[in-house]
Design an enzyme around this catalytic site. Structure first.
Site, PDB file in Angstrom:
ATOM      1  N   ASP A 147       0.846  -1.185   0.000  1.00 52.91           N
ATOM      2  CA  ASP A 147       0.000   0.000   0.000  1.00 52.91           C
ATOM      3  C   ASP A 147       0.888   1.243   0.000  1.00 52.91           C
ATOM      4  O   ASP A 147       1.881   1.328   0.720  1.00 52.91           O
ATOM      5  CB  ASP A 147      -0.917   0.002   1.234  1.00 52.91           C
ATOM      6  CG  ASP A 147      -2.050   1.001   1.087  1.00 52.91           C
ATOM      7  OD1 ASP A 147      -3.210   0.573   0.963  1.00 52.91           O
ATOM      8  OD2 ASP A 147      -1.778   2.229   1.090  1.00 52.91           O
ATOM      9  N   ILE A 148       0.502   2.214  -0.801  1.00 56.93           N
ATOM     10  CA  ILE A 148       1.329   3.418  -0.960  1.00 56.93           C
ATOM     11  C   ILE A 148       1.273   4.316   0.281  1.00 56.93           C
ATOM     12  O   ILE A 148       2.198   5.102   0.519  1.00 56.93           O
ATOM     13  CB  ILE A 148       0.900   4.172  -2.234  1.00 56.93           C
ATOM     14  CG1 ILE A 148       2.014   5.047  -2.766  1.00 56.93           C
ATOM     15  CG2 ILE A 148      -0.378   4.956  -2.040  1.00 56.93           C
ATOM     16  CD1 ILE A 148       1.790   5.549  -4.193  1.00 56.93           C
TER      17      ILE A 148
ATOM     18  N   VAL B 263     -10.938   2.939  -3.661  1.00 54.07           N
ATOM     19  CA  VAL B 263     -10.536   2.384  -4.960  1.00 54.07           C
ATOM     20  C   VAL B 263     -11.530   1.277  -5.306  1.00 54.07           C
ATOM     21  O   VAL B 263     -11.693   0.316  -4.535  1.00 54.07           O
ATOM     22  CB  VAL B 263      -9.097   1.838  -4.929  1.00 54.07           C
ATOM     23  CG1 VAL B 263      -8.746   1.187  -6.269  1.00 54.07           C
ATOM     24  CG2 VAL B 263      -8.098   2.949  -4.604  1.00 54.07           C
TER      25      VAL B 263
ATOM     26  N   HIS C 246     -10.243  -5.270  -3.391  1.00 54.57           N
ATOM     27  CA  HIS C 246      -8.922  -5.482  -2.790  1.00 54.57           C
ATOM     28  C   HIS C 246      -9.071  -5.809  -1.321  1.00 54.57           C
ATOM     29  O   HIS C 246     -10.027  -5.392  -0.674  1.00 54.57           O
ATOM     30  CB  HIS C 246      -8.030  -4.244  -2.982  1.00 54.57           C
ATOM     31  CG  HIS C 246      -8.624  -2.969  -2.472  1.00 54.57           C
ATOM     32  ND1 HIS C 246      -9.559  -2.262  -3.177  1.00 54.57           N
ATOM     33  CD2 HIS C 246      -8.428  -2.286  -1.320  1.00 54.57           C
ATOM     34  CE1 HIS C 246      -9.911  -1.179  -2.487  1.00 54.57           C
ATOM     35  NE2 HIS C 246      -9.244  -1.171  -1.349  1.00 54.57           N
TER      36      HIS C 246
ATOM     37  N   HIS D  93      -6.919  -5.631   2.270  1.00 53.42           N
ATOM     38  CA  HIS D  93      -5.777  -5.090   3.002  1.00 53.42           C
ATOM     39  C   HIS D  93      -5.240  -6.182   3.927  1.00 53.42           C
ATOM     40  O   HIS D  93      -5.998  -6.745   4.733  1.00 53.42           O
ATOM     41  CB  HIS D  93      -6.209  -3.911   3.877  1.00 53.42           C
ATOM     42  CG  HIS D  93      -6.775  -2.742   3.142  1.00 53.42           C
ATOM     43  ND1 HIS D  93      -6.063  -1.584   2.927  1.00 53.42           N
ATOM     44  CD2 HIS D  93      -7.991  -2.535   2.578  1.00 53.42           C
ATOM     45  CE1 HIS D  93      -6.824  -0.712   2.271  1.00 53.42           C
ATOM     46  NE2 HIS D  93      -7.997  -1.265   2.048  1.00 53.42           N
TER      47      HIS D  93
HETATM   48  P1  AMP Z   1      -9.717   1.485   0.261  1.00 52.61           P
HETATM   49  O1  AMP Z   1      -9.761   2.819   0.948  1.00 52.61           O
HETATM   50  O2  AMP Z   1     -10.114   0.329   1.136  1.00 52.61           O
HETATM   51  O3  AMP Z   1     -10.459   1.537  -1.062  1.00 52.61           O
HETATM   52  O4  AMP Z   1      -8.178   1.213  -0.036  1.00 52.61           O
HETATM   53  C1  AMP Z   1      -7.483   1.759  -1.104  1.00 52.61           C
HETATM   54  C2  AMP Z   1      -6.038   1.693  -0.737  1.00 52.61           C
HETATM   55  O5  AMP Z   1      -5.281   1.871  -1.913  1.00 52.61           O
HETATM   56  C3  AMP Z   1      -5.586   2.781   0.238  1.00 52.61           C
HETATM   57  O6  AMP Z   1      -5.060   2.168   1.422  1.00 52.61           O
HETATM   58  C4  AMP Z   1      -4.522   3.541  -0.533  1.00 52.61           C
HETATM   59  O7  AMP Z   1      -3.453   3.946   0.270  1.00 52.61           O
HETATM   60  C5  AMP Z   1      -4.091   2.523  -1.559  1.00 52.61           C
HETATM   61  N1  AMP Z   1      -3.547   3.083  -2.804  1.00 52.61           N
HETATM   62  C6  AMP Z   1      -4.053   4.075  -3.563  1.00 52.61           C
HETATM   63  N2  AMP Z   1      -3.295   4.282  -4.651  1.00 52.61           N
HETATM   64  C7  AMP Z   1      -2.282   3.373  -4.587  1.00 52.61           C
HETATM   65  C8  AMP Z   1      -1.169   3.071  -5.424  1.00 52.61           C
HETATM   66  N3  AMP Z   1      -0.920   3.736  -6.557  1.00 52.61           N
HETATM   67  N4  AMP Z   1      -0.329   2.069  -5.035  1.00 52.61           N
HETATM   68  C9  AMP Z   1      -0.560   1.392  -3.905  1.00 52.61           C
HETATM   69  N5  AMP Z   1      -1.602   1.613  -3.072  1.00 52.61           N
HETATM   70  C10 AMP Z   1      -2.449   2.598  -3.413  1.00 52.61           C
END
Ligand code: AMP
Ligand code: ZN
Length: 115
Positions: A30-31, A96, A100, A102
């Site tokens: 995760d970024i 997103v 996915h 976590h």
């Molecule tokens: P959610 O809020 O459950 O939809 O999780 C989306 C996750 O994607 C968040 O924890 C972000 O930090 C992560 N995220 C967004 N863009 C990226 C990226 N380019 N690379 C890796 N993680 C990302």
């Protein structure tokens, strides 16, 4: 899906720190990590989230807990403990819209809810 961030990461059109890939599943760091180990595990097949499961995502979905357990071991959090969660929809804070999970670990994670 043309405009999906995680589809683009799975296709390596956008860089990410990949930690696992196979025919069905990709995982990457995760970024904005919320714990010392914070990985995202996704099906390659596009699916907006758990409200939108279609048959084509089910083979990947069935294997994600096993991949998560392997990653937990590989990243040193299997014994200490870890959590696998998927946020679905606005009240869960999903940001997103590609399914996915976590994988979080490496510190005491507190209660079942973040807030
Ligand atoms: P959610 O809020 O459950 O939809 O999780 C989306 C996750 O994607 C968040 O924890 C972000 O930090 C992560 N995220 C967004 N863009 C990226 C990226 N380019 N690379 C890796 N993680 C990302
Ligand atoms: Zn997608």
């Amino acid at each position: 899906m043309g405009d999906c961030l995680f589809c683009k990461i799975a296709a390596k059109e956008i860089p990410a720190a990949l930690v696992h890939e196979d025919d069905d599943i990709v995982a990457f760091k995760d970024i904005f990590p919320q714990a010392p180990v914070h990985l995202l595990i996704i099906p390659r097949v596009h699916c907006a989230g758990l409200n939108d499961l279609a048959p084509d995502v089910l083979p990947a979905l069935a294997r994600i807990p096993q991949v998560a357990a392997e990653l937990a071991r590989a990243h040193g959090v299997a014994a200490g403990g870890w959590r696998l969660i998927s946020n679905c929809g606005p009240d869960a804070g999903q940001t997103v819209f590609h399914l996915h999970f976590h994988l979080l670990g490496g510190k005491p994670l507190g209660g079942k809810l973040v807030h």
